[in-house]
Design a protein around this motif. Structure first.
Motif, mmCIF file in Angstrom:
data_model
loop_
_atom_site.group_PDB
_atom_site.id
_atom_site.type_symbol
_atom_site.label_atom_id
_atom_site.label_comp_id
_atom_site.label_asym_id
_atom_site.label_seq_id
_atom_site.Cartn_x
_atom_site.Cartn_y
_atom_site.Cartn_z
ATOM 1 N N PRO A 141 1.661 -6.950 6.848
ATOM 2 C CA PRO A 141 2.668 -6.206 6.087
ATOM 3 C C PRO A 141 2.126 -4.863 5.599
ATOM 4 C CG PRO A 141 1.839 -8.050 4.799
ATOM 5 C CD PRO A 141 1.255 -8.176 6.163
ATOM 6 N N ILE A 142 2.916 -3.829 5.822
ATOM 7 C CA ILE A 142 2.567 -2.482 5.372
ATOM 8 C C ILE A 142 3.747 -1.959 4.578
ATOM 9 C CG2 ILE A 142 1.932 -0.145 6.076
ATOM 10 C CD1 ILE A 142 0.904 -1.380 8.715
ATOM 11 N N ARG A 143 3.465 -1.417 3.412
ATOM 12 C CA ARG A 143 4.516 -0.892 2.541
ATOM 13 C C ARG A 143 5.101 0.376 3.159
ATOM 14 N NH1 ARG A 143 1.846 -0.854 -2.708
ATOM 15 N NH2 ARG A 143 1.942 -3.104 -2.734
ATOM 16 N N THR A 144 6.239 0.221 3.844
ATOM 17 C CA THR A 144 6.905 1.335 4.516
ATOM 18 C C THR A 144 8.366 1.374 4.101
ATOM 19 O OG1 THR A 144 7.595 -0.019 6.391
ATOM 20 C CG2 THR A 144 5.434 1.053 6.567
ATOM 21 N N THR A 145 9.057 2.385 4.549
ATOM 22 C CA THR A 145 10.494 2.474 4.295
ATOM 23 C C THR A 145 11.212 1.280 4.912
ATOM 24 O OG1 THR A 145 10.339 4.875 4.255
ATOM 25 C CG2 THR A 145 12.527 3.928 4.598
ATOM 26 N N ALA A 146 10.813 0.898 6.118
ATOM 27 C CA ALA A 146 11.441 -0.256 6.781
ATOM 28 C C ALA A 146 11.207 -1.540 5.986
ATOM 29 C CB ALA A 146 10.903 -0.405 8.194
ATOM 30 N N ALA A 147 10.025 -1.714 5.441
ATOM 31 C CA ALA A 147 9.720 -2.924 4.678
ATOM 32 C C ALA A 147 10.593 -3.029 3.427
ATOM 33 C CB ALA A 147 8.245 -2.941 4.287
ATOM 34 N N LYS A 148 10.935 -1.898 2.855
ATOM 35 C CA LYS A 148 11.775 -1.905 1.654
ATOM 36 C C LYS A 148 13.158 -2.473 1.931
ATOM 37 C CE LYS A 148 9.482 2.080 -0.377
ATOM 38 N NZ LYS A 148 9.587 3.506 -0.665
ATOM 39 N N SER A 149 13.594 -2.448 3.196
ATOM 40 C CA SER A 149 14.926 -2.949 3.522
ATOM 41 C C SER A 149 14.950 -4.453 3.773
ATOM 42 C CB SER A 149 15.475 -2.208 4.746
ATOM 43 O OG SER A 149 14.723 -2.549 5.890
ATOM 44 N N ILE A 150 13.786 -5.107 3.706
ATOM 45 C CA ILE A 150 13.717 -6.557 3.911
ATOM 46 C C ILE A 150 13.652 -7.239 2.551
ATOM 47 C CG2 ILE A 150 12.383 -8.448 4.906
ATOM 48 C CD1 ILE A 150 11.311 -6.343 6.935
ATOM 49 N N PRO A 151 14.720 -7.934 2.148
ATOM 50 C CA PRO A 151 14.722 -8.608 0.845
ATOM 51 C C PRO A 151 13.580 -9.624 0.766
ATOM 52 C CG PRO A 151 16.912 -8.633 1.833
ATOM 53 C CD PRO A 151 15.961 -8.120 2.878
ATOM 54 N N GLY A 152 12.833 -9.591 -0.301
ATOM 55 C CA GLY A 152 11.739 -10.533 -0.504
ATOM 56 C C GLY A 152 10.443 -10.166 0.188
ATOM 57 N N PHE A 153 10.348 -8.950 0.717
ATOM 58 C CA PHE A 153 9.137 -8.533 1.431
ATOM 59 C C PHE A 153 7.901 -8.627 0.539
ATOM 60 C CE2 PHE A 153 6.127 -5.510 3.281
ATOM 61 C CZ PHE A 153 6.160 -5.904 4.611
ATOM 62 N N GLU A 154 8.109 -8.490 -0.749
ATOM 63 C CA GLU A 154 6.980 -8.563 -1.693
ATOM 64 C C GLU A 154 6.245 -9.893 -1.584
ATOM 65 O OE1 GLU A 154 10.343 -8.486 -3.151
ATOM 66 O OE2 GLU A 154 10.361 -6.424 -2.449
ATOM 67 N N ALA A 155 6.915 -10.941 -1.110
ATOM 68 C CA ALA A 155 6.272 -12.254 -0.960
ATOM 69 C C ALA A 155 5.085 -12.170 0.002
ATOM 70 C CB ALA A 155 7.283 -13.283 -0.469
ATOM 71 N N PHE A 156 5.206 -11.350 1.041
ATOM 72 C CA PHE A 156 4.094 -11.166 1.967
ATOM 73 C C PHE A 156 2.955 -10.431 1.283
ATOM 74 C CE2 PHE A 156 7.668 -11.140 5.110
ATOM 75 C CZ PHE A 156 7.339 -12.327 5.733
ATOM 76 N N ASP A 191 -2.204 0.624 3.305
ATOM 77 C CA ASP A 191 -3.027 1.350 4.264
ATOM 78 C C ASP A 191 -2.522 1.149 5.701
ATOM 79 O OD1 ASP A 191 -4.995 2.692 5.634
ATOM 80 O OD2 ASP A 191 -6.589 1.247 5.181
ATOM 81 N N PRO A 192 -1.807 2.125 6.261
ATOM 82 C CA PRO A 192 -1.317 2.005 7.636
ATOM 83 C C PRO A 192 -2.363 2.360 8.701
ATOM 84 C CG PRO A 192 -0.576 4.068 6.709
ATOM 85 C CD PRO A 192 -1.329 3.344 5.603
ATOM 86 N N VAL A 193 -3.532 2.819 8.284
ATOM 87 C CA VAL A 193 -4.523 3.341 9.234
ATOM 88 C C VAL A 193 -4.987 2.294 10.262
ATOM 89 C CG1 VAL A 193 -6.844 4.341 9.441
ATOM 90 C CG2 VAL A 193 -5.243 5.229 7.744
ATOM 91 N N PRO A 194 -5.304 1.050 9.878
ATOM 92 C CA PRO A 194 -5.748 0.096 10.913
ATOM 93 C C PRO A 194 -4.716 -0.106 12.022
ATOM 94 C CG PRO A 194 -6.332 -0.727 8.749
ATOM 95 C CD PRO A 194 -5.445 0.481 8.529
ATOM 96 N N ALA A 195 -3.452 -0.228 11.670
ATOM 97 C CA ALA A 195 -2.404 -0.398 12.683
ATOM 98 C C ALA A 195 -2.267 0.871 13.522
ATOM 99 C CB ALA A 195 -1.076 -0.761 12.026
ATOM 100 N N ALA A 196 -2.340 2.011 12.885
ATOM 101 C CA ALA A 196 -2.230 3.281 13.616
ATOM 102 C C ALA A 196 -3.370 3.445 14.613
ATOM 103 C CB ALA A 196 -2.207 4.453 12.632
ATOM 104 N N LYS A 197 -4.582 3.088 14.209
ATOM 105 C CA LYS A 197 -5.730 3.200 15.116
ATOM 106 C C LYS A 197 -5.574 2.278 16.316
ATOM 107 C CE LYS A 197 -9.340 4.859 12.021
ATOM 108 N NZ LYS A 197 -10.680 4.589 11.452
#
Length: 122
Positions: free
Chosen positions: A56-71, A87-93
């Motif tokens: 899980p990465i805190r992104t704009t898309a994640a904000k649209s998923i109800p309950g994402f904070e559980a992850f 930190d999105p860097v590991p996924a980006a790399k």
């Protein structure tokens, strides 16, 4: 796309029915299947198709998923390498590596970049 090109997408490990992920889990499962078919059909043209299954990465898309904070609350505890949802860097790399010529014979793959959570039992 010319030979040697690469397609990389982002998924969230759809082999499990994650709590609160609901319809998005179904969509990601279809996406993962589509990746396999793209790998099959584009491979003969020299085009690689892979996915990165990020934690899980805190992104704009994640904000649209109800309950994402559980992850967010449990992921770092379950990840042997730890996990920082900010930190999105590991996924980006991982995406950059898969698009590079460092993986010339890899296609239809899902690379997990989740701190190791995918390998842990419940």
């Amino acid at each position: 796309m010319p030979e040697g090109s690469a397609v990389v997408g982002l998924t969230f490990d759809a082999k499990f029915a994650w709590p609160v992920y609901d319809w998005m889990g179904v969509a990601k499962a279809a996406f993962e299947s589509t990746n396999r078919y793209c790998a099959r059909d584009l491979g003969p043209k020299g085009i690689r198709c892979n996915l990165v299954a990020a934690g899980p990465i805190r992104t704009t898309a994640a904000k649209s998923i109800p309950g994402f904070e559980a992850f967010e609350k449990v992921w770092d505890d379950r990840a042997p390498l730890g996990w920082n949802v900010s930190d999105p860097v590991p996924a980006a790399k991982a995406c950059v590596a898969l698009m590079s010529d460092w993986f010339p014979a890899t296609t239809g793959e899902i690379v997990h970049v989740d701190g190791g959570v995918h390998a842990m039992g419940q």
